[in-house]
Design a protein around this motif. Structure first.
Motif, PDB file in Angstrom:
ATOM      1  N   LYS A 215      10.156 -19.403 -76.845  1.00  0.00           N
ATOM      2  CA  LYS A 215      11.308 -18.803 -76.158  1.00  0.00           C
ATOM      3  C   LYS A 215      11.171 -17.278 -76.077  1.00  0.00           C
ATOM      4  O   LYS A 215      12.146 -16.564 -75.920  1.00  0.00           O
ATOM      5  CB  LYS A 215      12.611 -19.179 -76.864  1.00  0.00           C
ATOM      6  N   TRP A 216       9.964 -16.778 -76.258  1.00  0.00           N
ATOM      7  CA  TRP A 216       9.612 -15.368 -76.017  1.00  0.00           C
ATOM      8  C   TRP A 216      10.230 -14.358 -76.975  1.00  0.00           C
ATOM      9  O   TRP A 216      10.188 -13.166 -76.722  1.00  0.00           O
ATOM     10  CB  TRP A 216       9.970 -14.959 -74.581  1.00  0.00           C
ATOM     11  N   ALA A 217      10.796 -14.849 -78.104  1.00  0.00           N
ATOM     12  CA  ALA A 217      11.359 -13.876 -79.045  1.00  0.00           C
ATOM     13  C   ALA A 217      10.236 -13.211 -79.834  1.00  0.00           C
ATOM     14  O   ALA A 217      10.392 -12.112 -80.348  1.00  0.00           O
ATOM     15  CB  ALA A 217      12.331 -14.569 -79.990  1.00  0.00           C
ATOM     16  N   LEU A 218       9.076 -13.885 -79.960  1.00  0.00           N
ATOM     17  CA  LEU A 218       7.936 -13.354 -80.707  1.00  0.00           C
ATOM     18  C   LEU A 218       6.663 -13.601 -79.911  1.00  0.00           C
ATOM     19  O   LEU A 218       6.623 -14.495 -79.073  1.00  0.00           O
ATOM     20  CB  LEU A 218       7.775 -14.106 -82.039  1.00  0.00           C
ATOM     21  N   THR A 219       5.616 -12.818 -80.241  1.00  0.00           N
ATOM     22  CA  THR A 219       4.306 -13.128 -79.672  1.00  0.00           C
ATOM     23  C   THR A 219       3.520 -13.947 -80.708  1.00  0.00           C
ATOM     24  O   THR A 219       3.886 -13.974 -81.881  1.00  0.00           O
ATOM     25  CB  THR A 219       3.515 -11.848 -79.352  1.00  0.00           C
TER      26      THR A 219
ATOM     27  N   GLN B 184       2.497 -11.743 -83.580  1.00  0.00           N
ATOM     28  CA  GLN B 184       3.611 -11.460 -84.497  1.00  0.00           C
ATOM     29  C   GLN B 184       3.867 -12.666 -85.396  1.00  0.00           C
ATOM     30  O   GLN B 184       4.120 -12.526 -86.583  1.00  0.00           O
ATOM     31  CB  GLN B 184       4.873 -11.114 -83.708  1.00  0.00           C
TER      32      GLN B 184
ATOM     33  N   VAL C 151       8.355 -18.310 -80.429  1.00  0.00           N
ATOM     34  CA  VAL C 151       7.279 -17.906 -79.517  1.00  0.00           C
ATOM     35  C   VAL C 151       7.498 -18.568 -78.151  1.00  0.00           C
ATOM     36  O   VAL C 151       7.400 -17.922 -77.112  1.00  0.00           O
ATOM     37  CB  VAL C 151       5.890 -18.276 -80.088  1.00  0.00           C
TER      38      VAL C 151
ATOM     39  N   GLU D 266       7.180  -8.913 -98.194  1.00  0.00           N
ATOM     40  CA  GLU D 266       6.297  -9.970 -98.689  1.00  0.00           C
ATOM     41  C   GLU D 266       7.178 -10.978 -99.399  1.00  0.00           C
ATOM     42  O   GLU D 266       7.885 -10.636-100.353  1.00  0.00           O
ATOM     43  CB  GLU D 266       5.316  -9.389 -99.704  1.00  0.00           C
TER      44      GLU D 266
ATOM     45  N   LYS E 143       9.652  -4.518-102.062  1.00  0.00           N
ATOM     46  CA  LYS E 143       8.581  -4.961-101.168  1.00  0.00           C
ATOM     47  C   LYS E 143       8.405  -6.460-101.266  1.00  0.00           C
ATOM     48  O   LYS E 143       8.200  -7.139-100.286  1.00  0.00           O
ATOM     49  CB  LYS E 143       7.262  -4.269-101.548  1.00  0.00           C
TER      50      LYS E 143
ATOM     51  N   ARG F 201       2.875 -13.262 -94.331  1.00  0.00           N
ATOM     52  CA  ARG F 201       3.682 -12.555 -95.333  1.00  0.00           C
ATOM     53  C   ARG F 201       4.402 -13.529 -96.273  1.00  0.00           C
ATOM     54  O   ARG F 201       5.005 -13.113 -97.247  1.00  0.00           O
ATOM     55  CB  ARG F 201       4.731 -11.675 -94.637  1.00  0.00           C
TER      56      ARG F 201
END
Lengths: 297, 403
Positions: free
Chosen positions: A55-59, A62, A53, A28, A4, A69
């Protein structure tokens, strides 16, 4: 043991890339920041996620979850919490041995260590550790988040269960682990420096300008970057260092082209100094000033 | 007879326990943040104290054992022993071409669902995990899978095929599947009840407008067309999904922005729709923005409404008529201004609504007595449909084994 918490030693391009990748996949991550320039790591990782973000790979959400983390520390004592340790420091035997011996003392006994070195075989490092059979080699290839293959090696003494665990970990990052026998330079680094070096000789011999060599190689093999931009992003000093190590091991086949030495001498190390074979802005984007070969003529 | 219905998502699990003799829910709950150290469990059985607790839920099987132990808990549970549960119905996203109706789960069915994993990479793994965990924990209880796509399996070929090389259908089953099937089916049956007519003689357009949104044209109780396609991305404008778009525009963007296809698909699923236009993906925020006269919120609202109306028009044409239009799910049930705008602009078809009645909550008819087409708001109930299918299949199976 279930993994983890992942500890990453080294916050250079490779360490940051692995940290971003692992955090994206839900681990983590503790990134150990030591040495020059490491204070920048949080900022660089956020910048990299911002680009994703944009380039729209993540919001946005997210991105925030991923950033939450990752924690940063320079205190090696925090290694005691780690379920897995990934070493991603400079490729020098003594630095790595020293650091991993310290980690060896501080970590829980059954924790596996991953060695990301391009040049140093597992057995050479393993010798100095009490957990020598828990050291597995996994060469992540930058840009880590985008490259979905990992060169993966181990020595004959490595515990087969540790090998399986590392393989599963790599798969959980969305990557394929391809096994190679341990040898200095593995596959990707050797092939990469050879390509860069040949391109550099073409430049030195005046066969074509840097732009021309870059364009032909990049487009004929459908690459996203040509050899010079790759060298600039890796750091030309690192390329030279690798070549010297490979030359020592394998002979003059790896003799660095003069332009590589010249650039390092001039402090033009690539993206990190904003100038190498090409020019870059502060955000690391290439700017349109003609590369080497053209300005010299 | 007690039937448990489970809806297993990637990091959450919802459950409802039905007493089928009374057609009522006797306990329900949800487990959220599966895979984290601070999982959240809420549970409520009829006439018992509500449970809220936080504990680590490392995986789906733990979530399911939590749910089962709460259901049988002497203090807060609803049944004495797990043997009281005669069947478990699972909501499954994708049935592909294998499953045209709900099915009793056996090894073959599980293998086929595994094959369909790639068609729903976010939902299918969790759906399958849910079934497998229940089979492990309750090996003697029959498990039934109810598919979101199954209701649409009656679509004619001319409606479900895309006009691309036919080999793609033959090789990879590239076609329209449609989703929200269980909800559309419930709506059609409920409309027929409310109209006191046989569903077989009705032409119904069901508008499921939630975070994801789709329309279905239902002729004689059978789905003949639906707006979602191979994946839930096609069709209407949604909270964060684009719905229909010309694929050539995507290649153009990929080239200009130097991004891979994966980013484009993510953009269409998560950065588009209401959110892409107005920066807010929740219809409640959009409606507030419209009241405050914010231009981009007004534009988003108009685009959202227009796309629905266009599809309604298409489905009236597809069925050569319509007897009833029904709105359901979060946005469909709770946005009177949207329903009003849609219906007011369909007066050509003789549709008329009572604007006063339209403000109500719950289940009601909003069309006027003169309206040629009935218009309803009907809160959907997918779980009861899943419970009924589960009961039907296990009863049939019991009868078969008796013979």
């Amino acid at each position: 043991m279930e993994i983890k918490k992942v500890a990453i030693l080294g916050s250079g391009r490779l360490g940051r890339g692995i940290a971003e990748n692992a955090a994206t996949k839900g681990y983590e991550v503790t990134l150990f920041t030591q040495g020059a320039g490491s204070q920048n790591a949080p900022h660089r990782i956020e910048q990299s996620l911002n680009r994703k973000v944009a380039k729209w790979a993540l919001t946005e959400t997210q991105k925030r979850v991923i950033l939450n983390r990752i924690s940063y520390t320079a205190d090696l004592k925090e290694l005691a919490n780690a379920d897995l340790v990934i070493e991603a420091t400079v490729d020098h035997l003594y630095t790595k041995q020293e650091l991993l011996r310290t980690a060896d003392r501080l970590c829980k006994p059954n924790v596996i260590f991953i060695l990301t070195s391009a040049m140093l075989p597992v057995y050479e490092i393993a010798r100095s550790l009490s957990r020598s059979q828990l050291l597995v080699g996994a060469r992540f290839i930058p840009p880590v988040v985008d490259v979905d293959v990992v060169e993966f090696s181990y020595s004959q003494d490595t515990d087969p269960e540790a090998v399986e665990t590392v393989k599963k970990f790599i798969a959980s990052l969305g990557k394929t682990a391809v096994h190679v026998h341990e040898s200095p330079g593995l596959v990707n680094p050797r092939a990469l420096v050879t390509l860069i070096n040949e391109a550099a000789y073409l430049l030195d011999e005046g066969v074509a300008s840097a732009d021309a060599v870059e364009a032909i190689i990049k487009h004929s093999w459908g690459m996203s970057q040509g050899p010079f931009e790759m060298a600039d992003r890796m750091g030309i000093d690192i390329i030279l260092d690798w070549m010297e190590q490979l030359q020592e091991r394998y002979g003059d086949h790896y003799k660095p082209a003069p332009v590589i030495r010249r650039l390092v001498r001039q402090g033009k190390l690539g993206v990190k100094t904003q100038q190498g074979f090409f020019h870059y802005n502060e955000a690391g984007q290439r700017i349109d000033i003609s590369g080497l070969g053209q300005e010299e003529k | 007879m007690k039937i448990l219905v489970i809806n297993c998502g990637s990091s959450s699990l919802k459950y409802k326990l039905f007493d089928m003799d009374k057609d009522s829910v006797i306990a329900e709950g949800r487990v959220e943040r599966i895979g984290e150290n601070d999982g959240i469990i809420t549970h409520q059985a009829v006439d018992r104290e509500k449970v809220n607790k936080t504990k680590p839920i490392p995986e789906h099987s733990v979530a399911i054992s939590e749910c089962l132990s709460l259901l049988t808990d002497p203090e807060v549970g609803a049944i004495e022993s797990l043997n009281d549960i005669k069947g478990i119905g699972h909501r499954v996203l994708h049935g592909g071409e294998y499953f045209k109706q709900s099915t009793l789960v056996d090894d073959t069915a599980l293998d086929q669902m595994e094959e369909l994993r790639d068609l729903g990479p976010l939902h299918m793994p969790a759906n399958i995990l849910g079934i497998r965990s229940c089979m492990k924990l309750m090996p003697n209880t029959p498990q039934v899978a109810v598919f979101d796509t199954a209701f649409h399996s009656t679509m004619p070929k001319h409606a479900y095929l895309y006009a691309v090389p036919y080999e793609l259908y033959q090789r990879y089953r590239i076609r329209r599947y449609g989703f929200h099937g269980t909800s559309h089916n419930y709506i059609a049956l409920r409309v027929a009840q409310l109209m006191n007519r046989d569903v077989k003689e009705l032409k119904i357009i069901s508008c499921h407008l939630g975070n994801g949104a789709s329309l279905a044209a239902i002729d004689g109780g059978r789905s003949v067309d639906t707006s979602m396609g191979f994946t839930p991305l096609e069709g209407l404008m949604m909270g964060t999904r684009s719905g229909d778009i010309d694929p050539s525009a995507l290649e153009y963007v990929m080239d200009k922005e130097d991004v891979p296809m994966a980013n484009i698909i993510n953009m269409l699923n998560k950065h588009s729709g209401l959110y892409g236009i107005a920066g807010a993906g929740d219809m409640r925020d959009i409606v507030q923005g419209v009241e405050d006269q914010k231009p981009m919120h007004m534009l988003a609202f108009d685009m959202y409404e227009y796309r629905i109306r266009k599809y309604i028009g298409a489905y009236i044409a597809a069925m050569n008529g319509v007897d009833a239009i029904a709105f359901t799910a979060g946005i469909g049930e709770n946005t009177p201004s949207l329903r009003a705008k849609i219906c007011d602009n369909l007066s050509y078809f003789g549709i008329a609504i009572d604007h006063q009645v339209n403000q109500q909550r719950g289940e009601f008819e909003l069309s006027t007595p003169e309206s040629k087409v009935k218009v309803y708001v009907i809160p959907t109930d997918e779980e009861i449909m899943i419970a009924k299918d589960t009961l039907k299949l296990i009863t049939e199976n019991n009868n078969k084994s008796k013979q």
